[in-house]
Design an enzyme around this catalytic site. Structure first.
Site, mmCIF file in Angstrom:
data_model
loop_
_atom_site.group_PDB
_atom_site.id
_atom_site.type_symbol
_atom_site.label_atom_id
_atom_site.label_comp_id
_atom_site.label_asym_id
_atom_site.label_seq_id
_atom_site.Cartn_x
_atom_site.Cartn_y
_atom_site.Cartn_z
ATOM 1 N N TYR A 100 -68.482 -11.403 -23.131
ATOM 2 C CA TYR A 100 -68.099 -11.724 -24.507
ATOM 3 C C TYR A 100 -66.669 -11.276 -24.788
ATOM 4 C CZ TYR A 100 -68.236 -11.848 -29.630
ATOM 5 O OH TYR A 100 -67.970 -12.098 -30.962
ATOM 6 N N SER A 142 -62.584 -13.006 -32.541
ATOM 7 C CA SER A 142 -63.549 -11.965 -32.855
ATOM 8 C C SER A 142 -62.938 -10.603 -32.563
ATOM 9 C CB SER A 142 -64.816 -12.146 -32.004
ATOM 10 O OG SER A 142 -65.606 -10.981 -31.967
ATOM 11 N N LYS A 146 -63.238 -13.606 -25.548
ATOM 12 C CA LYS A 146 -62.545 -13.536 -26.830
ATOM 13 C C LYS A 146 -61.090 -13.123 -26.660
ATOM 14 C CE LYS A 146 -65.872 -14.904 -29.444
ATOM 15 N NZ LYS A 146 -65.786 -16.238 -30.087
#
Length: 316
Positions: free
Chosen positions: A173, A161, A177
């Site tokens: 997050y 991402s 990633k």
């Protein structure tokens, strides 16, 4: 595309919808036998969208020319994950050619902390984001590699991402990633001698079944138009299928790849009406900066070199 992957066995995790489904369909269209996983219906968060069942997606794969096999797996349960690979090994005589680590807890979880600093949220939030989205990927890569190394061939794709390159949603997050991309790079060092390729594949903004939900739009705001015009879910699938067909793919092992870059390399397009974006495209960058009037005069093929992107995220 034909049946170029007709003798290949693939596993796509989290394939009941979105990018996972798009990848599985394209691998099936290329003739592969595709195992797909998803959560059991009673545990699945479909946001009331009436999304198809995992079995339906498996039938879609078969109708495309491949062979779809649906398996319900809780990817937060490592016992179930281990059993998944044992089942594939038994049914396919030890063969697994392609692993796609795509499963994720859900976009809803990722946006839960938007607007809140990490210290104002219970630290267990880290596990809800990265248990399935990172830890599981490591386990899957271990089990898949054992089969691939034995046969001296294979492809592992970790779906990444933009959150691994810049701040998106929240700390947990982004950390997960970026760690996923580093995992691909380090695994490549140890897998390259066995002719097993491992990469991180980053799509641009994708028009999925859930990406335009109101709470996501509220967060994206200025980027909402890019998501409306964004990639179809099968665009990522096309990129991955072409990579799987590339006899020289080992040269890309350890790298972070962008779907739109692969589209240019392998000469394929998205569905009509879709306009894939590229993080390196000067046009895309100007658009996200609110300079759309200037951006429309710039060719989407004009991109920043990858070393410029690297410098922008390098901490040294």
């Amino acid at each position: 595309m034909g049946v170029i992957l007709q003798d290949q066995v693939a596993l796509v995790t989290g394939a009941s919808r979105g990018i996972g489904r798009g990848i599985a369909l394209q691998l099936g269209e290329a003739g592969a036998t595709v195992y797909i996983t998803g959560r059991r219906p009673e545990l699945s968060d479909n946001f009331g969208l009436g999304l198809p069942s995992l079995e339906y997606v498996a039938k879609e794969i078969t109708n495309r020319g491949g062979k779809g096999i649906a398996l319900y797996v809780d990817h937060s349960n490592m016992t179930e994950v281990k059993f998944l690979f044992e089942k594939i090994k038994e049914e396919q005589d030890g063969r697994l050619d392609i692993l796609v680590n795509n499963v994720y807890n859900s976009l809803g979880k990722a946006t839960e902390m938007v607007g809140k600093p990490f210290f104002d949220h219970d630290p267990s939030f880290w596990d809800s984001i990265n248990d399935v989205g990172l830890r599981n990927h490591y386990y899957c890569a271990v089990y898949a590699s054992r089969m691939m190394v034995e046969r001296r061939r294979g492809l592992i794709v970790n779906v990444g991402s933009l959150g691994g390159l810049k701040y998106v949603f929240n700390v947990a997050y982004g950390a997960g990633k970026e760690a996923l991309a580093r995992m691909s790079t380090d695994m490549a060092v140890e897998l390259n001698p066995y002719n097993v390729c491992v990469v991180t594949l980053i799509p641009g903004p994708v028009k999925t079944e859930t990406s335009l939900r109101k709470n996501v739009e509220d967060f994206m705001k200025e980027d909402t138009e890019e998501y409306v015009k964004g990639e179809s879910t099968e665009f990522t699938g096309k990129a991955l299928a072409r990579l799987a067909m590339d006899p020289g793919r080992l040269k890309k092992s350890g790298k972070t790849l962008f779907t739109e870059d692969l589209a240019q390399k392998y000469d394929f397009t998205d569905r009509i009406g879709m306009e894939p974006q590229n993080i390196r495209s000067v046009r895309t960058i100007l658009g996200t900066m609110g300079k759309s009037e200037v951006a429309k005069f710039i060719s989407p093929k004009i991109k920043l070199p990858k070393w410029v992107i690297w410098q922008s995220v390098n901490r040294f």
